[in-house]
Design an enzyme around this catalytic site. Structure first.
Site, mmCIF file in Angstrom:
data_model
loop_
_atom_site.group_PDB
_atom_site.id
_atom_site.type_symbol
_atom_site.label_atom_id
_atom_site.label_comp_id
_atom_site.label_asym_id
_atom_site.label_seq_id
_atom_site.Cartn_x
_atom_site.Cartn_y
_atom_site.Cartn_z
ATOM 1 N N CYS A 163 2.892 -4.454 0.669
ATOM 2 C CA CYS A 163 2.083 -5.047 1.741
ATOM 3 C C CYS A 163 0.714 -4.380 1.814
ATOM 4 O O CYS A 163 -0.318 -5.049 1.954
ATOM 5 C CB CYS A 163 2.786 -4.903 3.091
ATOM 6 S SG CYS A 163 4.375 -5.733 3.215
ATOM 7 N N CYS A 208 5.654 -0.809 4.177
ATOM 8 C CA CYS A 208 5.839 -1.574 2.936
ATOM 9 C C CYS A 208 4.687 -1.335 1.954
ATOM 10 O O CYS A 208 3.579 -1.829 2.171
ATOM 11 C CB CYS A 208 5.942 -3.046 3.311
ATOM 12 S SG CYS A 208 5.804 -4.197 1.949
#
Length: 135
Positions: free
Chosen positions: A35, A32
């Site tokens: 993230c 991600c």
């Protein structure tokens, strides 16, 4: 506690939650990009604000601990959950540094018995209870 705890099991998370008044959980994934982008910011907040028994910072890799992600019905990454005494009280979906900072400020002050301003209370109340979190 000087930093954050990387969770490897639901039992480890439960123990940590019950040891602290507030727990801020970062649900993330290695694949991600948002993230990865918010991780240094979260780690800085943890280093500056974690307080033993009052405010814990936790990172949960949703792929490594799928049972924990399922328990909290996480469907988007990153998702940040703020728990008070084990109960989810706020959620932020996405890499929203401003909203995450508001969560931390509120929890730190409340956990330390400090008075929050009317403005801080209003800002905290306006953080939407993000979708997918049910504790």
């Amino acid at each position: 506690m000087a930093n954050y705890t990387a969770i490897s099991s639901s039992l480890q998370l439960e123990e940590l939650i019950h040891e602290n008044e507030y727990t801020l959980i970062d649900f993330w994934a290695t694949w991600c990009p948002p993230c990865k982008a918010i991780a240094p910011f979260f780690e800085k907040l943890a280093k500056e604000n974690a307080t033993d028994k009052k405010l814990a910072f936790v990172k949960v890799d949703v792929d490594a601990t799928k049972d924990v992600a399922q328990q909290y019905k996480i469907s988007a990454m990153p998702t940040f959950l703020l728990l008070r005494n084990g109960v989810v009280c706020k959620a932020v979906r996405g890499a929203d540094a401003k909203a995450i900072t508001k969560l931390v400020t509120y929890a730190r002050k409340k956990g330390n018995g400090e008075k929050t301003t009317d403005e801080e209370e209003e800002e905290f109340s306006q953080i939407e209870f993000g979708g997918g979190a049910s504790g």
